[in-house]
Write an enzyme that holds these catalytic residues in place. Structure first.
Site: not given
Lengths: 88, 580
Positions: A14-15
């Site tokens: 999850i960037h």
């Protein structure tokens, strides 16, 4: 309260980009949504906090949803982690 | 011809972050870094004033980003819009606001100092993350921080305008939002003082196919606008105001590189066959659907090895059939109908799993691993087989068993596969009834029995890494004996050659998915042995393809004949090098 575990299916984790989508999604609901990885628990309304927990591909995270529309919110989040995330 | 200034040239070395060579003129961007003043607010009205200033600066920043986002002249793509949307989220982030207000309210800092401190704190956190995508977030946070600070100081940033063509950008760093507003069609390379191989600037350069040297340090400050610059992104060197001779050399190198690159790209659509018409199949080794997509871009004709371990790693329990099914079918979908060879789980030995309590072994490579675990833990094996079978409904999957060392093992594995099929039939679930079944040849006993195995499977895939380690009794992870690990040892080559010969004799297909398949030195030798399927990492495909189309099978037979008559690997390697 609804609590559910997910495995991050996007290899990059999850960037910034998936975090943006996730925040915008949860903003549609009144429920308070939190994210937990290991010992770290953060509110899902802050991108900085989400990025700080550093959820990578293959990690397991727990989503905790609490509020009047939690069932609907949970469904949308389910769809995000199972369907949307891998496309982002 | 460009006029070269009467200046002494100099060379700077940095990180080779994106390959290629560019020659152009410097466009130097220097930023006035805003530093904290350290002043303390004296009273409540100053506090309120600073809070107001901060809020206004944030709003102005959001407006700026919105304006960029809505500027049609920039023709932004989806990725760029996504970056800007993430920036809007960051600018309005509740945690950012809370932390900044806290610093103003409680610590009596002014707005500028508060923003600097809070942004620095988050930048440090992200920088410390080992993962490249996460550490790239540091750049986004810094970017929005600078935007707020710029707005607080009323400084107008217009440093990125009026480029000429052939511009090489020289900067401390290039922020994500700068990357969006720069006209990249005029830029041919970057050189920056900070950043490394996995920084966001490196990702940017690679995605735009621009050579880049990053992390050059302060020496870049000596570069002036209009200086002639050579950026060698392959070596990690920046040459400033080169001499006539150096410039000539590099011009030639640059042309060579560009031609080579174009040539490799043009190979993608070329049919892969030797100059005398023997058709060869090149496939990719993959671990995920993303790899599958990437490998098709490099011209792979499917996946010769789909490792399923990724799904089993970094988690707390075994993945369910449903989860595995999702994972496999995603790969099946992305492969565009091209064959995918799925290897059942290959854990143990060097690939342990946290939640699967494998007892410590004296000799893990000779112990409980791969198919041995699958046959022992039938429950896990059936779950995986059912998931693979269900994903075979697209009719492009093949199943492969790893580390088979005896016929009994193969027969037992096939029997369990039949049981898995039966369960699916009962549940009325669709799958490929005729799914091809193959095995890895990576244990010497399997290679020696290739004639027997060939009658019982549809294909072989030679795993040279393990085959080499087991044949030569060399632990490939042991530094002290790493020189003994040698796939060119004639004993290893004989096993490979025999396996290929028997597969061809019994008319089953034979591929190779170990490292030797992507070693250019081995290509002709393997062709000569009769290997027709090579599987390797996607990026190796173009160069191996280049070798195949430029060699004949006839010559390869000759090379193979000579090599197989040699008695030691040194002679073999010398010969292959000499006759490359």
């Amino acid at each position: 309260m609804i609590s559910k575990n997910y495995i991050i299916t996007a290899p990059e984790g999850i960037h910034a980009r998936p975090a943006t989508t996730l925040i915008r999604l949860t903003k549609k609901y009144k429920s308070v949504v939190s994210l937990k990885k290991g010992e770290n628990l953060v509110r899902l309304n802050s991108m900085l906090n989400i990025l700080t927990i550093g959820a990578k591909g293959g990690d397991t995270i727990t989503v905790i949803i609490e509020g009047e529309d939690e069932a609907h919110a949970a469904q949308a989040i389910d769809n995000f982690f199972i369907e949307e995330l891998k496309k982002l | 011809m460009k006029k070269i200034k009467e200046k002494t040239g100099f060379e700077i070395s940095g990180v080779a972050a994106s390959p290629g060579i560019a020659i152009g003129s410097a466009y130097v961007v220097r930023k006035n870094e805003i530093i904290s003043s350290g002043t303390k607010l004296k009273n409540e009205s100053e506090v309120l004033n600073e809070i107001e200033k901060f809020k206004k600066a944030v709003q102005a920043s959001v407006d700026d980003v919105e304006a960029v986002k809505n500027n049609e002249a920039l023709k932004l793509n989806d990725d760029e819009v996504n970056v800007l949307e993430a920036h809007i989220e960051l600018l309005t982030d509740p945690q950012l606001h809370e932390d900044v207000l806290q610093k103003i309210n409680a610590d009596k800092k002014n707005a500028v100092d508060a923003v600097i401190e809070v942004v620095d704190k988050f930048v440090e956190v992200f920088k410390s993350m080992s993962d490249e995508y996460m550490s790239a977030s540091a750049a986004d946070v810094k970017d929005i921080g600078n935007r707020i600070l710029g707005s607080l100081n009323h400084s107008i940033d217009n440093g990125w305008q009026n480029f000429q063509s052939n511009t090489i950008i020289i900067a401390e760093d290039i922020s994500p939002s700068e990357a969006i507003t720069i006209d990249m069609t005029l830029v041919i390379a970057f050189a920056t003082s900070v950043g490394g191989k996995t920084s966001h600037t490196a990702i940017l350069a690679k995605s735009k196919n621009l050579p880049a040297v990053l992390g050059c340090g302060n020496t870049v400050d000596k570069i002036e606008n209009g200086d002639v610059i050579i950026v060698d992104g392959t070596k990690g060197v920046v040459i400033v105001n080169p001499g006539e001779k150096c410039l000539e050399e590099y011009s030639a190198k640059m042309r060579e590189y560009q031609q080579g690159n174009e040539f490799l790209r043009s190979l993608k659509s070329v049919s892969c066959q030797t100059s005398d018409g023997v058709k060869i199949t090149l496939r990719a080794n993959i671990s995920s659907a993303e790899d599958m997509l990437e490998s098709l871009k490099h011209g792979a004709e499917g996946a010769g090895l789909f490792r399923t371990e990724l799904l089993f790693m970094n988690r707390n329990s075994f993945p369910s059939e449903e989860e595995q099914f999702q994972f496999y079918s995603k790969v099946a979908l992305k492969s565009k109908g091209k064959p995918v060879i799925v290897r059942t789980i290959d854990i143990g030995g060097d690939k342990p799993l946290g939640y699967f309590n494998l007892p410590k072994e004296e000799n893990p490579f000779l112990g409980y691993r791969a198919i041995r675990i699958s046959l022992d833990r039938k429950d896990l094996f059936v779950t995986q087989l059912k998931a693979i079978l269900r994903a075979s409904a697209m009719r492009n999957f093949r199943i492969m068993f790893p580390m088979i060392s005896s016929l009994q093992e193969l027969r037992l594995a096939r029997k369990i596969l039949e049981e898995a099929k039966q369960e699916l039939r009962k549940a009325n679930l669709d799958f490929d009834e005729n799914i091809p079944v193959g095995m890895m040849i990576e244990v010497p006993s399997a290679a020696l029995m290739a004639d027997i195995f060939a009658k019982e499977v549809d294909f072989f895939s030679i795993g040279t890494n393990d085959l080499c380690q087991y044949t030569l009794a060399v632990d490939r992870g042991n530094e002290k004996i790493k020189d003994l690990y040698d796939p060119y040892n004639p004993a290893v080559l004989r096993l490979i050659s025999y396996t290929i010969e028997q597969a061809n004799k019994y008319n089953i297909s034979v591929g190779m998915c170990g490292e030797l398949a992507s070693d250019p030195m081995a290509t002709r030798l393997l062709l000569g042995m009769g290997l027709t399927e090579f599987s390797m990492s996607a990026t190796s495909i173009p160069s191996i393809k280049n070798l195949i189309v430029n060699n004949s099978y006839e010559e390869a037979r000759e090379v193979c004949g000579k090599v197989m008559a040699m008695d030691n690997s040194k002679s073999i390697i010398d010969y292959l090098k000499r006759n490359a």
